[in-house]
Design a protein around this motif. Structure first.
Motif, PDB file in Angstrom:
ATOM      1  N   ALA A  36      -2.966   7.929   3.697  1.00  0.00           N
ATOM      2  CA  ALA A  36      -3.904   6.555   4.532  1.00  0.00           C
ATOM      3  C   ALA A  36      -4.733   5.982   3.561  1.00  0.00           C
ATOM      4  N   GLY A  37      -5.614   4.816   3.510  1.00  0.00           N
ATOM      5  CA  GLY A  37      -6.379   4.281   2.975  1.00  0.00           C
ATOM      6  C   GLY A  37      -5.953   3.990   1.856  1.00  0.00           C
ATOM      7  N   ILE A  38      -5.358   4.274   1.731  1.00  0.00           N
ATOM      8  CA  ILE A  38      -5.044   3.956   0.023  1.00  0.00           C
ATOM      9  C   ILE A  38      -4.305   2.510   0.046  1.00  0.00           C
TER      10      ILE A  38
ATOM     11  N   ALA B 245       0.442  -0.912   0.182  1.00  0.00           N
ATOM     12  CA  ALA B 245       0.212   0.224   0.195  1.00  0.00           C
ATOM     13  C   ALA B 245       0.903   1.417  -0.078  1.00  0.00           C
ATOM     14  N   PRO B 246       0.433   2.451  -0.353  1.00  0.00           N
ATOM     15  CA  PRO B 246       1.242   3.190  -0.853  1.00  0.00           C
ATOM     16  C   PRO B 246       2.158   3.644   0.413  1.00  0.00           C
ATOM     17  N   GLU B 247       0.373   4.067   1.498  1.00  0.00           N
ATOM     18  CA  GLU B 247       1.061   4.864   3.057  1.00  0.00           C
ATOM     19  C   GLU B 247       2.371   3.904   3.620  1.00  0.00           C
ATOM     20  N   ALA B 248       2.582   2.232   3.502  1.00  0.00           N
ATOM     21  CA  ALA B 248       3.768   1.974   3.642  1.00  0.00           C
ATOM     22  C   ALA B 248       4.828   1.801   3.397  1.00  0.00           C
ATOM     23  N   ALA B 249       4.772   1.859   1.739  1.00  0.00           N
ATOM     24  CA  ALA B 249       5.949   2.543   0.942  1.00  0.00           C
ATOM     25  C   ALA B 249       6.625   2.801   1.139  1.00  0.00           C
ATOM     26  N   VAL B 250       5.597   4.051   1.512  1.00  0.00           N
ATOM     27  CA  VAL B 250       6.278   5.902   1.379  1.00  0.00           C
ATOM     28  C   VAL B 250       7.423   5.998   2.823  1.00  0.00           C
TER      29      VAL B 250
ATOM     30  N   ASP C 136      12.755  -4.254  11.140  1.00  0.00           N
ATOM     31  CA  ASP C 136      13.185  -4.407  12.134  1.00  0.00           C
ATOM     32  C   ASP C 136      11.331  -4.618  12.612  1.00  0.00           C
ATOM     33  N   MET C 137      11.180  -6.033  12.729  1.00  0.00           N
ATOM     34  CA  MET C 137      10.281  -7.328  13.724  1.00  0.00           C
ATOM     35  C   MET C 137       9.598  -6.983  14.214  1.00  0.00           C
ATOM     36  N   GLU C 138      10.635  -5.811  15.454  1.00  0.00           N
ATOM     37  CA  GLU C 138      10.728  -6.277  16.557  1.00  0.00           C
ATOM     38  C   GLU C 138      10.593  -4.489  17.231  1.00  0.00           C
ATOM     39  N   GLY C 139      10.320  -3.622  15.895  1.00  0.00           N
ATOM     40  CA  GLY C 139       9.958  -2.033  16.400  1.00  0.00           C
ATOM     41  C   GLY C 139       8.892  -1.694  16.371  1.00  0.00           C
ATOM     42  N   PRO C 140       8.272  -0.848  16.510  1.00  0.00           N
ATOM     43  CA  PRO C 140       7.410  -0.448  16.368  1.00  0.00           C
ATOM     44  C   PRO C 140       7.243  -0.252  15.321  1.00  0.00           C
ATOM     45  N   ALA C 141       5.531  -0.788  14.512  1.00  0.00           N
ATOM     46  CA  ALA C 141       4.696  -0.598  13.698  1.00  0.00           C
ATOM     47  C   ALA C 141       4.883   1.052  12.759  1.00  0.00           C
ATOM     48  N   GLY C 142       4.562   1.623  12.235  1.00  0.00           N
ATOM     49  CA  GLY C 142       4.349   2.673  11.836  1.00  0.00           C
ATOM     50  C   GLY C 142       3.139   3.411  11.033  1.00  0.00           C
ATOM     51  N   PRO C 143       3.192   3.740  10.001  1.00  0.00           N
ATOM     52  CA  PRO C 143       2.099   4.543   9.088  1.00  0.00           C
ATOM     53  C   PRO C 143       2.100   3.272   7.893  1.00  0.00           C
ATOM     54  N   GLY C 144       0.771   2.512   8.573  1.00  0.00           N
ATOM     55  CA  GLY C 144       0.184   1.620   7.230  1.00  0.00           C
ATOM     56  C   GLY C 144       1.334   0.901   7.049  1.00  0.00           C
ATOM     57  N   GLY C 145       1.536   0.263   8.741  1.00  0.00           N
ATOM     58  CA  GLY C 145       1.793  -0.776   9.604  1.00  0.00           C
ATOM     59  C   GLY C 145       2.962  -1.079   9.235  1.00  0.00           C
TER      60      GLY C 145
END
Length: 415
Positions: A274-276, A103-108, A139-148
């Motif tokens: 967000a949401g795209i 999703a664009p949000e996660a990619a960016v 880093d899968m132990e780090g906190p999830a940010g925009p878009g997860g």
């Protein structure tokens, strides 16, 4: 089987293999580490080892949340190893192989993290030179940010420079990964910080589309596209994000943003995404895998016919006659194309995104569709003349206040 790396580290388990060496899970005085044990032929080159030791200070000084920090450099007998921070997660290539596109949000969000890491490196005069999904860790132990998206870190600083030294390569060679090489590298110019920006923009395009903008087919064709092609727009993303991509994929290095500027602009764009959902575009087909006529083969290249069906057909084996590495590490050596090989039509080998179900340009289905459209246009013109004639007659038979009305609207939007 465990093995000692110098006097301070023990490698216990292989985590992965690449073109420069093998990555091990290791133990050191301060706990778990990742140990990149470089190839024997690299370790045996004393001039190369000396040059790498000279880079030690710069590599150890790269301390940033989005850079996989180098903790130590080990030179011991036949062993040449980088001891790095252990990141518990996966690389971006593995995620792309699983999801195809993000999703664009996660990619960016991921690319913004990497841009921040590159900005820190560039500020210290260090150019990565091989930015690609394989060298971006999540880093899968780090906190999830925009878009997860989990925090992203860039790794393998210095490795491309280590391999590409005057004693190992000639000025007529290119060291790098074809899909992500900046045009100035293809043309034989020295790599500057702008090559990392171009490669990172290519990664962002790939995260959004599921394929790179100029990849596909013979590596020589890929190199040519970097120099001659114009990037094709992606439908479904905000104009602000598209303009960022265009600027960072500019052919002229001076036209690209700096890493710090790119990171800031990406953070500004994030709220618009967000949401795209992931984009719905098809990857260009196998017709682009054909080698351009007269183009010389790169060492270790796969024949064009064998490229069909590979999602990333830019992947080439590192050893003549072998299959590509399972981790899709495509860091390879190619000769610099001659000027006449880089000349040609700006769209000749372009990989054009298309809507699902639409025929590929140049295919038999495409030609048939064009013929059908031509017949329909011819018939439509004749019918239009008849309708106009009847309409004029009808208009004279009615009151002068009534204008003729269209009874059929095209379902296609205006171009």
């Amino acid at each position: 089987m465990a093995r000692n790396i110098g006097s301070r580290y023990t490698a216990t388990q292989i985590l992965g293999r690449g073109s420069a060496g093998t990555v091990w899970l290791g133990e050191g005085p301060e706990g778990p580490v990742a140990v990149k044990l470089l190839r024997d032929d690299l370790a045996a080159d004393q001039e190369l080892v000396g040059r790498f030791v000279q880079e030690r200070t710069a590599l150890l000084g790269l301390d940033h949340p989005h850079v996989v920090a180098v903790r130590d450099l080990v030179v011991d007998g036949n062993d040449l190893a980088l001891v790095m921070r252990l990141v518990r997660g996966t690389d971006l290539r593995t995620r792309l192989d699983r999801e195809r596109r993000l999703a664009p949000e996660a990619a960016v969000a991921i690319v913004a993290d990497v841009a921040e890491g590159l900005a820190a490196a560039h500020a210290k005069g260090v150019v990565h030179r091989d930015v690609k999904p394989e060298n971006i860790l999540l880093d899968m132990e780090g906190p999830a940010g925009p878009g997860g998206a989990h925090p992203a870190l860039i790794t393998d600083f210095g490795v491309a420079k280590l391999i590409d030294t005057p004693s190992r390569t000639k000025s007529t060679r290119i060291i790098g990964t074809p899909d992500y090489l900046a045009p100035e590298i293809v043309e034989g110019l020295p790599p500057r910080a702008a090559v990392d920006i171009y490669a990172l923009a290519t990664v962002l395009y790939e995260l959004l589309a599921g394929f790179t903008p100029f990849g596909g087919g013979h590596p020589g064709a890929v190199l040519r596209r970097h120099v001659t092609e114009t990037v094709v727009p992606l439908p479904g993303i905000p104009e602000e994000l598209w303009q960022l991509l265009v600027q960072c994929l500019a052919k002229a290095p001076a036209s690209r943003l700096r890493a710090s500027e790119l990171a800031a602009r990406l953070h500004e764009v994030l709220p618009l995404l967000a949401g795209i959902p992931p984009l719905d575009v098809d990857e260009p087909g196998a017709e682009h895998a054909e080698e351009p006529a007269g183009h010389a083969a790169a060492p270790g290249a796969v024949p064009a016919g064998e490229e069909e069906g590979r999602r990333r057909s830019g992947a080439v084996p590192l050893v003549q006659g072998s299959a590509p590495d399972s981790n899709r590490d495509t860091h390879t050596s190619m000769r610099v194309p001659a000027p006449d090989e880089l000349a040609g039509g700006a769209r000749g080998t372009a990989r054009v995104p298309r809507a699902p179900g639409a025929p590929r340009p140049g295919s038999a289905k495409s030609h048939k569709a064009a013929a059908v459209r031509k017949r329909r246009i011819t018939l439509g013109v004749g019918a239009g003349v008849l309708v106009v004639a009847l309409g004029v007659g009808g208009w004279f038979a009615t009151s002068g206040d009534d204008a003729p009305q269209d009874t059929k609207q095209s379902s296609r939007p205006a171009p």
